[in-house]
Write an enzyme that holds these catalytic residues in place. Structure first.
Site, PDB file in Angstrom:
ATOM      1  N   THR A   1      42.533  43.062  40.693  1.00  0.00           N
ATOM      2  CA  THR A   1      42.267  43.398  39.299  1.00  0.00           C
ATOM      3  C   THR A   1      42.196  44.914  39.229  1.00  0.00           C
ATOM      4  O   THR A   1      41.476  45.538  40.011  1.00  0.00           O
ATOM      5  CB  THR A   1      40.932  42.807  38.812  1.00  0.00           C
ATOM      6  OG1 THR A   1      40.929  41.404  39.033  1.00  0.00           O
ATOM      7  CG2 THR A   1      40.731  43.086  37.335  1.00  0.00           C
TER       8      THR A   1
ATOM      9  N   CYS B   1      48.052  38.092  48.030  1.00  0.00           N
ATOM     10  CA  CYS B   1      47.366  39.294  47.588  1.00  0.00           C
ATOM     11  C   CYS B   1      46.775  39.049  46.214  1.00  0.00           C
ATOM     12  O   CYS B   1      47.363  38.340  45.415  1.00  0.00           O
ATOM     13  CB  CYS B   1      48.352  40.421  47.459  1.00  0.00           C
ATOM     14  SG  CYS B   1      48.257  41.581  48.771  1.00  0.00           S
ATOM     15  N   ILE B   2      45.661  39.671  45.932  1.00  0.00           N
ATOM     16  CA  ILE B   2      45.076  39.522  44.595  1.00  0.00           C
ATOM     17  C   ILE B   2      44.345  40.808  44.239  1.00  0.00           C
ATOM     18  O   ILE B   2      43.692  41.412  45.075  1.00  0.00           O
ATOM     19  CB  ILE B   2      44.130  38.298  44.529  1.00  0.00           C
ATOM     20  CG1 ILE B   2      43.620  38.073  43.110  1.00  0.00           C
ATOM     21  CG2 ILE B   2      42.997  38.440  45.520  1.00  0.00           C
ATOM     22  CD1 ILE B   2      42.932  36.713  42.923  1.00  0.00           C
TER      23      ILE B   2
ATOM     24  N   GLU C   1      44.673  33.764  51.411  1.00  0.00           N
ATOM     25  CA  GLU C   1      45.025  34.216  52.755  1.00  0.00           C
ATOM     26  C   GLU C   1      43.840  34.907  53.406  1.00  0.00           C
ATOM     27  O   GLU C   1      43.098  35.642  52.765  1.00  0.00           O
ATOM     28  CB  GLU C   1      46.213  35.180  52.666  1.00  0.00           C
ATOM     29  CG  GLU C   1      46.687  35.665  54.021  1.00  0.00           C
ATOM     30  CD  GLU C   1      47.909  36.538  53.889  1.00  0.00           C
ATOM     31  OE1 GLU C   1      47.975  37.582  54.560  1.00  0.00           O
ATOM     32  OE2 GLU C   1      48.802  36.180  53.111  1.00  0.00           O
TER      33      GLU C   1
ATOM     34  N   TYR D   1      38.032  39.115  34.539  1.00  0.00           N
ATOM     35  CA  TYR D   1      39.451  38.892  34.774  1.00  0.00           C
ATOM     36  C   TYR D   1      39.749  38.431  36.204  1.00  0.00           C
ATOM     37  O   TYR D   1      40.675  37.656  36.434  1.00  0.00           O
ATOM     38  CB  TYR D   1      40.242  40.169  34.472  1.00  0.00           C
ATOM     39  CG  TYR D   1      40.301  40.513  32.998  1.00  0.00           C
ATOM     40  CD1 TYR D   1      41.003  39.710  32.105  1.00  0.00           C
ATOM     41  CD2 TYR D   1      39.648  41.639  32.493  1.00  0.00           C
ATOM     42  CE1 TYR D   1      41.055  40.021  30.748  1.00  0.00           C
ATOM     43  CE2 TYR D   1      39.691  41.954  31.148  1.00  0.00           C
ATOM     44  CZ  TYR D   1      40.401  41.143  30.279  1.00  0.00           C
ATOM     45  OH  TYR D   1      40.456  41.445  28.944  1.00  0.00           O
TER      46      TYR D   1
ATOM     47  N   ARG E   1      37.956  36.452  38.012  1.00  0.00           N
ATOM     48  CA  ARG E   1      37.712  35.007  38.045  1.00  0.00           C
ATOM     49  C   ARG E   1      38.884  34.248  37.432  1.00  0.00           C
ATOM     50  O   ARG E   1      39.263  33.180  37.916  1.00  0.00           O
ATOM     51  CB  ARG E   1      36.420  34.692  37.291  1.00  0.00           C
ATOM     52  CG  ARG E   1      36.101  33.210  37.210  1.00  0.00           C
ATOM     53  CD  ARG E   1      34.919  32.943  36.298  1.00  0.00           C
ATOM     54  NE  ARG E   1      34.771  31.525  36.045  1.00  0.00           N
ATOM     55  CZ  ARG E   1      34.123  30.688  36.843  1.00  0.00           C
ATOM     56  NH1 ARG E   1      33.568  31.134  37.944  1.00  0.00           N
ATOM     57  NH2 ARG E   1      34.030  29.408  36.544  1.00  0.00           N
TER      58      ARG E   1
ATOM     59  N   SER F   1      38.965  40.548  51.941  1.00  0.00           N
ATOM     60  CA  SER F   1      38.235  41.810  51.928  1.00  0.00           C
ATOM     61  C   SER F   1      36.783  41.530  51.553  1.00  0.00           C
ATOM     62  O   SER F   1      36.436  40.416  51.160  1.00  0.00           O
ATOM     63  CB  SER F   1      38.856  42.761  50.901  1.00  0.00           C
ATOM     64  OG  SER F   1      38.671  42.231  49.607  1.00  0.00           O
TER      65      SER F   1
ATOM     66  N   ARG G   1      34.877  43.818  36.392  1.00  0.00           N
ATOM     67  CA  ARG G   1      33.568  43.438  35.854  1.00  0.00           C
ATOM     68  C   ARG G   1      33.663  42.952  34.410  1.00  0.00           C
ATOM     69  O   ARG G   1      32.730  43.098  33.622  1.00  0.00           O
ATOM     70  CB  ARG G   1      32.569  44.597  35.952  1.00  0.00           C
ATOM     71  CG  ARG G   1      32.235  44.991  37.380  1.00  0.00           C
ATOM     72  CD  ARG G   1      31.133  46.014  37.432  1.00  0.00           C
ATOM     73  NE  ARG G   1      29.900  45.496  36.850  1.00  0.00           N
ATOM     74  CZ  ARG G   1      29.015  44.734  37.492  1.00  0.00           C
ATOM     75  NH1 ARG G   1      29.246  44.402  38.745  1.00  0.00           N
ATOM     76  NH2 ARG G   1      27.926  44.315  36.894  1.00  0.00           N
TER      77      ARG G   1
END
Length: 509
Positions: free
Chosen positions: A368, A365-366, A399, A377, A379, A403, A374
């Site tokens: 921000t 999962c990732i 994974e 962060y 990146r 999205s 924008r």
């Protein structure tokens, strides 16, 4: 990332004619289409749900030509009752009910769906030796802000667990519904069995989580109405995009308060204020493994800090769609990025990672958080995950499926790094293979090929496959190089790959 997600060309309601007439707050019902004020402008909106809160009755509205993320709960004062309301078509509703009853009988078409496992778009490398040629322009180059089709999204390969993400054009928008949110914290382990709905089996999904380590999509969860209207998180007011399985009572509150350090949640401001006077935590409860002038990273074991990690997953689910949260976070490590000031370390975003991934994923999962999107962060999170893969000596990949915003973020990161590498080979007049690119960047060959194809950089010329860098991409790359941006300094990472026992990397049920 931008504060408001993008508009999409979509129309509320059906194209069939509807009866129109006057309505009142008491007669307005689910399925009606009314004129609702949004950003000071009256807009056509469909009523999807109605609830009673402490401040009065509120209506959940889906606005015409707006992304689903911009659906919101609105009070009676924002609805224009002077204009006619479009009432739902009763004949169509009866037809739906009739179909629902017929569906109870077994028919050939009612068999459960087969496994949705799909082969990767590019299972095999097209060329083991692709030659880098001098830059030349090509037509129809795919750009990172190109609108995604549903097919591309399904082929995109994370979601789990960003600041209110807005335009998909932003390269660091992370909704990696992206984030493998499967490590969430929403369903108690002792929850009774639920019947299968829409072809979804809870038991089957849990079994797949245990054996395959890949998150599946729960159709029932996708369609859930957003339950939390507003969240006060530190000095920021957040407006969730999606449903998150907090206790039902919190849906009746106008504002939910979340402690930005321990992530505890409260519906009453007095109780929250009392908690803040007692809470002594000033940073995530883990080991700090990276620090530079702007950010710090903490590594947190889901087994040792279950409550904090579950609360993190609940928070992230408000900004991630197409993901189901589960109670057990034991099999995951959480890498949390923070910014520092005199009051402590403030949560910016994070990514989770399986302690032992059967598919070699380096991100489950990732996310921000919206207030930090924008700003580069997202990146940093992606780069940090690949720096850890380099230390491990492995090829990393997020994974799948990603999205829509997660795909855009990863595709931009992959594209910039691949072009940067290829320009160096081109200047030295050296040949390069996809395997060389993969090894140098710790990316899987499939991700390299996916990026080359998306950017129209792979062509077939005179009997062999070649990599061509379009002039347009070269100009974009040169422009990006002139910008000052945050980057991870690998020398500052104080981390060794953790080693776990069999019991510590499995589900704790």
């Amino acid at each position: 990332m931008a504060q408001n997600p993008p508009k999409v060309e979509a129309t509320v309601g059906s194209e069939e004619p509807r009866q129109k007439g006057k309505a009142t707050p008491d007669t307005l019902k689910i399925g009606c289409i009314a004129m609702v004020t949004k950003d000071g402008v009256p807009r056509r909106a469909e009523i999807l749900s109605i609830k009673q809160t402490r401040s009065g009755r509120q209506f959940y509205c889906n606005f015409d030509n707006f992304n689903k993320r911009l659906d919101e709960w609105v009070p009676v004062a924002r609805i224009d009752f002077d204009q006619d309301v479009e009432w739902p078509n009763p004949e169509k509703d009866k037809l739906k009910e009739g179909k629902g009853k017929k569906g109870s009988t077994v028919s050939k078409k009612s068999h459960p769906k087969k496994s949705q496992k799909r082969p990767g778009k590019r299972e095999q490398s097209v060329a083991s030796a692709s030659e880098v040629t001098t830059p030349r322009p090509t037509a129809d180059t795919t750009e990172s802000n190109q609108k995604l089709t549903p097919a591309e999204e399904s082929q995109a390969q994370t979601p789990v667990n960003g600041e209110a993400v807005s335009t998909p054009a932003a390269g660091d928008e992370m909704e990696v519904d992206g984030q493998g949110a499967r490590a969430g914290a929403a369903v108690a382990a002792a929850e009774p069995k639920r019947p299968e709905t829409n072809g979804f089996s809870r038991q089957a999904e849990i079994e797949k989580l245990r054996t395959h380590g890949s998150m599946t999509q729960n159709p029932a969860e996708i369609s859930r109405i957003r339950n939390i209207s507003k969240v006060q998180f530190g000095k920021h007011d957040l407006f969730p995009w999606y449903f998150s399985p907090y206790p039902e009572a919190f849906g009746m509150e106008d504002v939910m308060y979340i402690c930005e350090f321990c992530l505890g949640y409260y519906g009453d401001f007095k109780a929250f204020s009392r908690h803040r006077t007692k809470c002594t935590l000033q940073h995530p409860p883990g080991n700090e493994i990276y620090r530079d002038e702007s950010v710090s990273f903490f590594e947190i074991d889901g087994r040792r800090q279950r409550t904090w990690c579950r609360n993190l997953c609940l928070l992230s689910k408000m900004f991630l769609d197409h993901k189901t949260l589960y109670y057990d976070v034991d099999p995951f490590l959480f890498y949390v990025m923070t910014v520092r000031d005199e009051k402590g370390f403030h949560l910016v975003g994070y990514f989770s990672k399986e302690k032992e991934s059967a598919d070699g994923y380096n991100v489950a999962c990732i996310l921000t958080l919206p207030q930090y999107q924008r700003k580069g962060y997202g990146r940093l999170l992606i780069q940090f995950s690949y720096e850890l893969s380099k230390i491990e000596g492995k090829l990393g990949s997020p994974e799948k499926p990603l999205s829509d915003l997660g795909l855009l973020s990863y595709r931009q990161y992959w594209g910039e790094n691949i072009i940067d590498l290829l320009v160096g080979f081109n200047e030295r007049d050296e040949k390069v293979t996809i395997e060389h690119i993969s090894t140098a960047l710790s990316m899987t060959p499939q991700d390299v090929e996916h990026t080359l194809g998306a950017l129209r950089m792979q062509i077939y010329h005179r009997g062999e496959h070649k990599i061509v860098i379009p002039e347009k991409l070269i100009l974009q790359w040169e422009k990006q190089k002139t910008k000052k941006r945050r980057v991870i300094d690998p020398e500052r990472i104080q981390w060794k790959p953790p080693v776990f026992t069999a019991s510590s990397r499995t589900w704790g049920w």
